[in-house]
Design a protein around this motif. Sequence first.
Motif, PDB file in Angstrom:
ATOM      1  N   ALA A  94      -1.073 -10.696   1.252  1.00  0.00           N
ATOM      2  CA  ALA A  94       0.345 -11.114   1.354  1.00  0.00           C
ATOM      3  C   ALA A  94       0.360 -12.353   2.357  1.00  0.00           C
ATOM      4  O   ALA A  94       1.054 -13.374   2.100  1.00  0.00           O
ATOM      5  CB  ALA A  94       1.248  -9.945   1.834  1.00  0.00           C
ATOM      6  N   THR A  97      -2.075 -16.815   1.251  1.00  0.00           N
ATOM      7  CA  THR A  97      -1.715 -16.996  -0.071  1.00  0.00           C
ATOM      8  C   THR A  97      -2.364 -17.914  -0.776  1.00  0.00           C
ATOM      9  O   THR A  97      -2.008 -18.319  -1.920  1.00  0.00           O
ATOM     10  CB  THR A  97      -0.261 -17.516   0.021  1.00  0.00           C
ATOM     11  N   SER A 104      -9.402 -18.072   1.692  1.00  0.00           N
ATOM     12  CA  SER A 104      -8.502 -17.556   2.127  1.00  0.00           C
ATOM     13  C   SER A 104      -8.978 -15.859   1.906  1.00  0.00           C
ATOM     14  O   SER A 104      -8.294 -15.119   2.717  1.00  0.00           O
ATOM     15  CB  SER A 104      -7.120 -17.759   0.980  1.00  0.00           C
ATOM     16  N   ARG A 106      -9.154 -13.956  -0.756  1.00  0.00           N
ATOM     17  CA  ARG A 106      -8.493 -13.085  -1.696  1.00  0.00           C
ATOM     18  C   ARG A 106      -9.513 -12.404  -2.588  1.00  0.00           C
ATOM     19  O   ARG A 106      -9.252 -11.123  -2.972  1.00  0.00           O
ATOM     20  CB  ARG A 106      -7.539 -13.943  -2.732  1.00  0.00           C
TER      21      ARG A 106
END
Length: 134
Positions: A94, A97, A104, A106
Amino acid sequence: MRMKLVSFVILCAFLLVPTIVSAEAAGGNAGYALTTGRLWATTDAVVGLISAVIGGLSLARSAGRIGKGTGRRGAIVAMVLALIVIVYAVVHMAIFTGDFGTGSGRAGAIVAIVTGLTGAVLGGLTLIRSRRTG
């Protein structure tokens, strides 16, 4: 059994340290630097892996393959760690992004969720087995 676990941890350390060093040496080249997002996701994934290993060991203990006992303590530890990992990985996804390959983390957060779910399932199976037998 402890010797196998120690050997596994040492092997993982030998594989992880050069990866981190090479990522740091790359610096800003081609986006392969060790960013905050990647470090957070890697930590989540490692804790999720620990949860899965503890869950697997407790399941083996409940089946009578190693040691004595029902493995309930290990199952509870695995499930608590799994819950913590899943919550942190969802929060990570969250907050950071960015897309895949941007630093990042992810992909690491997704791996952490999968390993956390694995630890939770193994811990749950152990608890179900221990209720049935004990």
